[in-house]
Design a protein around this motif. Sequence first.
Motif, PDB file in Angstrom:
ATOM      1  N   MET A  63       0.809  -1.214   0.000  1.00 11.79           N
ATOM      2  CA  MET A  63       0.000   0.000   0.000  1.00 11.79           C
ATOM      3  C   MET A  63       0.845   1.269   0.000  1.00 11.79           C
ATOM      4  SD  MET A  63      -3.238  -0.970   2.411  1.00 11.79           S
ATOM      5  CE  MET A  63      -4.401  -2.251   1.928  1.00 11.79           C
ATOM      6  N   SER A  64       2.033   1.229   0.604  1.00 13.12           N
ATOM      7  CA  SER A  64       2.848   2.441   0.594  1.00 13.12           C
ATOM      8  C   SER A  64       3.473   2.665  -0.777  1.00 13.12           C
ATOM      9  CB  SER A  64       3.924   2.393   1.680  1.00 13.12           C
ATOM     10  OG  SER A  64       4.803   1.306   1.494  1.00 13.12           O
ATOM     11  N   GLY A  67       0.603   3.819  -2.754  1.00 12.21           N
ATOM     12  CA  GLY A  67       0.172   5.102  -2.216  1.00 12.21           C
ATOM     13  C   GLY A  67       1.133   6.233  -2.521  1.00 12.21           C
ATOM     14  N   SER A  70      -0.281   7.362  -5.753  1.00  8.53           N
ATOM     15  CA  SER A  70      -1.657   7.854  -5.776  1.00  8.53           C
ATOM     16  C   SER A  70      -1.834   9.127  -4.963  1.00  8.53           C
ATOM     17  CB  SER A  70      -2.627   6.767  -5.290  1.00  8.53           C
ATOM     18  OG  SER A  70      -2.354   6.359  -3.966  1.00  8.53           O
ATOM     19  N   ILE A  71      -1.110   9.255  -3.822  1.00  7.69           N
ATOM     20  CA  ILE A  71      -1.294  10.464  -3.015  1.00  7.69           C
ATOM     21  C   ILE A  71      -0.629  11.662  -3.685  1.00  7.69           C
ATOM     22  CG2 ILE A  71       0.733  10.382  -1.494  1.00  7.69           C
ATOM     23  CD1 ILE A  71      -2.857  10.912  -0.269  1.00  7.69           C
ATOM     24  N   THR A 379       0.619   8.168   3.777  1.00  6.85           N
ATOM     25  CA  THR A 379       1.074   7.872   2.412  1.00  6.85           C
ATOM     26  C   THR A 379       0.111   6.919   1.725  1.00  6.85           C
ATOM     27  OG1 THR A 379       3.412   8.178   2.970  1.00  6.85           O
ATOM     28  CG2 THR A 379       2.919   6.785   1.067  1.00  6.85           C
ATOM     29  N   SER A 380      -0.363   5.935   2.457  1.00 17.40           N
ATOM     30  CA  SER A 380      -1.151   4.828   1.896  1.00 17.40           C
ATOM     31  C   SER A 380      -2.651   5.074   1.949  1.00 17.40           C
ATOM     32  CB  SER A 380      -0.829   3.538   2.669  1.00 17.40           C
ATOM     33  OG  SER A 380       0.553   3.326   2.776  1.00 17.40           O
ATOM     34  N   GLU A 383      -4.983   3.969  -0.810  1.00 19.52           N
ATOM     35  CA  GLU A 383      -4.944   2.520  -1.031  1.00 19.52           C
ATOM     36  C   GLU A 383      -5.652   1.774   0.098  1.00 19.52           C
ATOM     37  OE1 GLU A 383      -3.801   1.794  -4.013  1.00 19.52           O
ATOM     38  OE2 GLU A 383      -3.369   3.942  -4.156  1.00 19.52           O
TER      39      GLU A 383
END
Length: 394
Positions: A63-64, A67, A70-71, A379-380, A383
């Motif tokens: 996820m990080s 992410g 995505s972030i 960060t994630s 996600e």
Amino acid sequence: MRRVVVIGGGIIGLAVARELVLRGAEVTVLEKEDRWGAHQTGHNSNVVHAGLYYRPGSFKARMSVAGNHSIVDFAREHGVPVEVCGKLVVATGERELPALGVLAERAAANGVPARLVSPAEAREYEPEVACVRALRVESTAIIDFPAVCAALARSLESAGADLRLNAPALGIRPRAGGGVEVATGDGVVRADALVNCAGLQSDRIARLAGLRPRARIVPFRGEYYELRPERRHLVRGLIYPVPDPALPFLGVHLTRMLDGSVHAGPNAVLALRREGYRWSDVSLGDLAEVARFPGTWRLARRYAFPVGLDEVRRSLSRRRFAASLARLVPAVGPDDIVRHGSGVRAQALLPDGSLVDDFLIETAPDQVHVLNAPSPAATSALEIAKHVADQVGS
């Protein structure tokens, strides 16, 4: 249309709400404070992590890494300040080289763009750094996470979500025939499903909803300093130590922020209140709850001496704090730093005294509870939101 109530208005709760709205749900968000992102989201280092620290295949790793992209994309789309600046993880002595090598291997396994560099190459990025070897990580970024929260809230408002500040959840019970009812000071919210993103209060909300979560939240305060303006030139970007693999925290590091200031920290000491940002913030009830939990004493036997004692000493001594920074940048001295607030990490702890290392999400009928989401949760966030929304819909 499926109705969902989300408890918690930090970045995770707002991201989950947005994802549910995108999937066609009718969403109410309950936040007990008078602003969004009031606690963990608003008191962190504003770093978008790359994903190199985490066990390959874990939630955190997957996820990080996703992410991180995505972030940053979300921030650029919504006009939130963000800068992909990269960072250095530095080994300051030969004994840290094996751990640095493990980090490089994890970065490769997780798909993180990173490479080992010599001391001379490291000084091309950070002229004042001291190291025998370093890992250059290209995708690390700095961002304004509170501004991300504000953008998420605006997006939710535009989509017609019901956003409620100053609205703590006072009681939760299942509804006959399915769904939940959440009592607030302004009445009862009825929904088909509940999502608990309450951060520092997440285990309490779970118990309020009738669960017996296997983990308990134990709060750790991380304190920050910053470099005086005339000493900011000592750090160009982000400088991290090689983390101790036996500990869940990354160690004191130096971070140049979007406004040009340079933050140093955080350390890690037990907070004396769930939302206790100073030594003077004390809750006897919170302390009693921590003391009654058997995992606390098992954790203390493992870490209190010398690790915990050293952290307390560093908390109380600017000289000790500066000495930790000087391992990375020798030119930093006690007179170069001034205090700059703190944050509280909601760390999930198991009864055997072990710290929950990964994101922890538990489910019950019509309920999803995010019970451990420390760094790199911000960060994630987008996600984690997708995963939680999948659980709500399943």
